[in-house]
Design a protein around this motif. Structure first.
Motif, PDB file in Angstrom:
ATOM      1  N   LEU A   1       1.543   7.090  -6.547  1.00 17.35           N
ATOM      2  CA  LEU A   1       0.534   8.116  -6.804  1.00 17.35           C
ATOM      3  C   LEU A   1       1.059   9.515  -6.487  1.00 17.35           C
ATOM      4  CD1 LEU A   1      -2.727   6.415  -5.466  1.00 17.35           C
ATOM      5  CD2 LEU A   1      -1.996   6.697  -7.841  1.00 17.35           C
ATOM      6  N   LEU A   2       1.820   9.650  -5.399  1.00 10.98           N
ATOM      7  CA  LEU A   2       2.406  10.951  -5.030  1.00 10.98           C
ATOM      8  C   LEU A   2       3.353  11.457  -6.119  1.00 10.98           C
ATOM      9  CD1 LEU A   2       3.372  10.757  -1.249  1.00 10.98           C
ATOM     10  CD2 LEU A   2       1.979  12.509  -2.338  1.00 10.98           C
ATOM     11  N   VAL A   3       4.226  10.588  -6.572  1.00 15.32           N
ATOM     12  CA  VAL A   3       5.203  10.986  -7.592  1.00 15.32           C
ATOM     13  C   VAL A   3       4.505  11.279  -8.917  1.00 15.32           C
ATOM     14  CG1 VAL A   3       7.191  10.180  -8.954  1.00 15.32           C
ATOM     15  CG2 VAL A   3       7.129   9.818  -6.481  1.00 15.32           C
ATOM     16  N   ARG A   4       3.512  10.454  -9.268  1.00 20.49           N
ATOM     17  CA  ARG A   4       2.780  10.685 -10.519  1.00 20.49           C
ATOM     18  C   ARG A   4       2.073  12.039 -10.496  1.00 20.49           C
ATOM     19  NH1 ARG A   4      -2.257   7.066 -12.402  1.00 20.49           N
ATOM     20  NH2 ARG A   4      -3.220   8.357 -10.804  1.00 20.49           N
ATOM     21  N   ARG A   5       1.441  12.377  -9.366  1.00 19.21           N
ATOM     22  CA  ARG A   5       0.759  13.664  -9.244  1.00 19.21           C
ATOM     23  C   ARG A   5       1.752  14.818  -9.346  1.00 19.21           C
ATOM     24  NH1 ARG A   5      -0.166  17.442  -5.227  1.00 19.21           N
ATOM     25  NH2 ARG A   5      -2.088  18.623  -5.462  1.00 19.21           N
ATOM     26  N   ALA A   6       2.887  14.695  -8.661  1.00 18.85           N
ATOM     27  CA  ALA A   6       3.892  15.759  -8.688  1.00 18.85           C
ATOM     28  C   ALA A   6       4.445  15.953 -10.102  1.00 18.85           C
ATOM     29  CB  ALA A   6       5.026  15.436  -7.713  1.00 18.85           C
ATOM     30  N   ARG A   7       4.708  14.867 -10.804  1.00 16.16           N
ATOM     31  CA  ARG A   7       5.224  14.979 -12.178  1.00 16.16           C
ATOM     32  C   ARG A   7       4.191  15.612 -13.105  1.00 16.16           C
ATOM     33  NH1 ARG A   7       7.786  10.014 -14.713  1.00 16.16           N
ATOM     34  NH2 ARG A   7       8.500  11.650 -16.099  1.00 16.16           N
TER      35      ARG A   7
ATOM     36  N   GLY B   1       0.823  -1.221   0.000  1.00 12.66           N
ATOM     37  CA  GLY B   1       0.000   0.000   0.000  1.00 12.66           C
ATOM     38  C   GLY B   1       0.847   1.257   0.000  1.00 12.66           C
ATOM     39  N   CYS B   2       1.929   1.244   0.776  1.00 12.41           N
ATOM     40  CA  CYS B   2       2.829   2.402   0.809  1.00 12.41           C
ATOM     41  C   CYS B   2       3.509   2.601  -0.538  1.00 12.41           C
ATOM     42  CB  CYS B   2       3.878   2.238   1.906  1.00 12.41           C
ATOM     43  SG  CYS B   2       3.227   2.470   3.566  1.00 12.41           S
ATOM     44  N   GLY B   3       3.875   1.505  -1.186  1.00 12.59           N
ATOM     45  CA  GLY B   3       4.483   1.605  -2.516  1.00 12.59           C
ATOM     46  C   GLY B   3       3.528   2.218  -3.517  1.00 12.59           C
ATOM     47  N   PHE B   4       2.270   1.805  -3.467  1.00 17.43           N
ATOM     48  CA  PHE B   4       1.269   2.358  -4.373  1.00 17.43           C
ATOM     49  C   PHE B   4       1.021   3.835  -4.071  1.00 17.43           C
ATOM     50  CE2 PHE B   4      -3.197   3.034  -5.741  1.00 17.43           C
ATOM     51  CZ  PHE B   4      -2.998   2.849  -7.099  1.00 17.43           C
ATOM     52  N   ALA B   5       0.953   4.187  -2.786  1.00 16.78           N
ATOM     53  CA  ALA B   5       0.765   5.590  -2.403  1.00 16.78           C
ATOM     54  C   ALA B   5       1.942   6.442  -2.874  1.00 16.78           C
ATOM     55  CB  ALA B   5       0.586   5.713  -0.892  1.00 16.78           C
ATOM     56  N   ALA B   6       3.156   5.916  -2.774  1.00 13.59           N
ATOM     57  CA  ALA B   6       4.344   6.645  -3.246  1.00 13.59           C
ATOM     58  C   ALA B   6       4.267   6.856  -4.758  1.00 13.59           C
ATOM     59  CB  ALA B   6       5.615   5.887  -2.872  1.00 13.59           C
TER      60      ALA B   6
ATOM     61  N   THR C   1       5.898  19.036  -0.138  1.00 13.15           N
ATOM     62  CA  THR C   1       4.803  18.133   0.226  1.00 13.15           C
ATOM     63  C   THR C   1       5.047  16.720  -0.309  1.00 13.15           C
ATOM     64  OG1 THR C   1       3.499  18.857  -1.687  1.00 13.15           O
ATOM     65  CG2 THR C   1       3.065  19.947   0.411  1.00 13.15           C
ATOM     66  N   THR C   2       5.592  16.618  -1.519  1.00 13.86           N
ATOM     67  CA  THR C   2       5.897  15.298  -2.064  1.00 13.86           C
ATOM     68  C   THR C   2       7.009  14.637  -1.253  1.00 13.86           C
ATOM     69  OG1 THR C   2       5.249  16.038  -4.270  1.00 13.86           O
ATOM     70  CG2 THR C   2       6.575  14.033  -4.144  1.00 13.86           C
ATOM     71  N   GLY C   3       8.045  15.400  -0.934  1.00 16.88           N
ATOM     72  CA  GLY C   3       9.140  14.858  -0.127  1.00 16.88           C
ATOM     73  C   GLY C   3       8.685  14.434   1.254  1.00 16.88           C
ATOM     74  N   PHE C   4       7.828  15.233   1.873  1.00 15.37           N
ATOM     75  CA  PHE C   4       7.303  14.884   3.193  1.00 15.37           C
ATOM     76  C   PHE C   4       6.486  13.597   3.122  1.00 15.37           C
ATOM     77  CE2 PHE C   4       4.103  15.039   6.549  1.00 15.37           C
ATOM     78  CZ  PHE C   4       4.914  15.225   7.671  1.00 15.37           C
ATOM     79  N   GLY C   5       5.632  13.508   2.110  1.00 17.56           N
ATOM     80  CA  GLY C   5       4.819  12.303   1.949  1.00 17.56           C
ATOM     81  C   GLY C   5       5.667  11.064   1.721  1.00 17.56           C
ATOM     82  N   LEU C   6       6.692  11.180   0.857  1.00 15.78           N
ATOM     83  CA  LEU C   6       7.571  10.044   0.597  1.00 15.78           C
ATOM     84  C   LEU C   6       8.379   9.665   1.830  1.00 15.78           C
ATOM     85  CD1 LEU C   6       8.814  10.916  -3.000  1.00 15.78           C
ATOM     86  CD2 LEU C   6       7.175   9.133  -2.338  1.00 15.78           C
ATOM     87  N   THR C   7       8.801  10.653   2.604  1.00 18.09           N
ATOM     88  CA  THR C   7       9.534  10.373   3.841  1.00 18.09           C
ATOM     89  C   THR C   7       8.647   9.624   4.830  1.00 18.09           C
ATOM     90  OG1 THR C   7      10.901  12.330   3.527  1.00 18.09           O
ATOM     91  CG2 THR C   7      10.811  11.416   5.752  1.00 18.09           C
ATOM     92  N   PHE C   8       7.423  10.079   4.989  1.00 20.40           N
ATOM     93  CA  PHE C   8       6.490   9.409   5.891  1.00 20.40           C
ATOM     94  C   PHE C   8       6.277   7.963   5.452  1.00 20.40           C
ATOM     95  CE2 PHE C   8       2.131   8.056   6.840  1.00 20.40           C
ATOM     96  CZ  PHE C   8       2.180   8.095   8.226  1.00 20.40           C
ATOM     97  N   LEU C   9       6.044   7.751   4.159  1.00 21.90           N
ATOM     98  CA  LEU C   9       5.836   6.393   3.659  1.00 21.90           C
ATOM     99  C   LEU C   9       7.088   5.543   3.856  1.00 21.90           C
ATOM    100  CD1 LEU C   9       3.858   7.242   0.412  1.00 21.90           C
ATOM    101  CD2 LEU C   9       2.949   6.166   2.480  1.00 21.90           C
ATOM    102  N   GLY C  10       8.262   6.149   3.699  1.00 18.55           N
ATOM    103  CA  GLY C  10       9.517   5.437   3.933  1.00 18.55           C
ATOM    104  C   GLY C  10       9.655   4.992   5.378  1.00 18.55           C
ATOM    105  N   VAL C  11       9.236   5.839   6.302  1.00 22.41           N
ATOM    106  CA  VAL C  11       9.287   5.475   7.724  1.00 22.41           C
ATOM    107  C   VAL C  11       8.343   4.299   7.994  1.00 22.41           C
ATOM    108  CG1 VAL C  11       8.698   6.277  10.053  1.00 22.41           C
ATOM    109  CG2 VAL C  11      10.031   7.741   8.530  1.00 22.41           C
ATOM    110  N   VAL C  12       7.156   4.328   7.419  1.00 18.86           N
ATOM    111  CA  VAL C  12       6.200   3.232   7.607  1.00 18.86           C
ATOM    112  C   VAL C  12       6.769   1.934   7.034  1.00 18.86           C
ATOM    113  CG1 VAL C  12       3.908   2.359   6.986  1.00 18.86           C
ATOM    114  CG2 VAL C  12       4.187   4.739   7.678  1.00 18.86           C
TER     115      VAL C  12
END
Length: 154
Positions: free
Chosen positions: A22-28, A15-20, A120-131
């Motif tokens: 989506l985050l990167v796709r939106r940012a791009r 789930g975290c991989g999929f969320a990451a 915001t993208t970096g924060f989201g990816l960092t949070f997902l990385g911690v999880v």
């Protein structure tokens, strides 16, 4: 029982991989739209809010939605909805939107803000990385416990 300690964290990692993704796709997409998109004048047709969260002891998050309509340079009328827009834009207001000619339905009325997008993208990816790190650690500890106890919980 042992499967539970492997399956749940693995599902969370997936789930975290999929969320990451989506985050990167939106940012791009936003970055590309801001850099290479065409501009048009759009009218805000509707503004509304949605809330999520239970209230009480849990926090409530309110999201602002706008529905915009604009005409492309080819004359095609496009209507789209966008979340987290400015609360100062009200129904009937005119705003500038940016869109890619091949995907006008993916337009954005958000003004270019590359720094905020990166943060915001970096924060989201960092949070997902911690999880993910926590889940991997949990699986490793569970594996050690099960291998030392012969496959049974102590």
């Amino acid at each position: 029982m042992e499967l539970f300690f492997y399956a749940i964290p693995t599902l969370m990692i997936t789930g975290c991989g999929f969320a990451a993704y989506l985050l990167v796709r939106r940012a791009r997409r936003l970055s590309r739209t801001w850099a290479h998109g065409l501009t048009a004048e759009a009218r805000c047709l509707r503004m509304f809010t949605t809330t999520s969260g239970g209230g009480g002891d849990t926090s409530v998050r309110t999201t602002v939605h706008h529905v915009y309509e604009f005409a492309t340079r080819e004359g095609r009328t496009v209507r789209f909805e966008e979340e987290d827009g400015p609360t100062t834009v009200l129904e009937g207001d005119l705003v500038t939107v940016r869109y890619l000619p091949e995907q006008p339905q993916r337009a954005t009325a958000l003004p270019p803000s590359r720094g905020r997008l990166a943060f915001t993208t970096g924060f989201g990816l960092t949070f997902l990385g911690v999880v993910v790190t926590f889940c991997v650690g949990f699986i490793a500890v569970a594996h050690m416990i099960f291998s030392e106890s012969g496959g049974l919980m102590p």
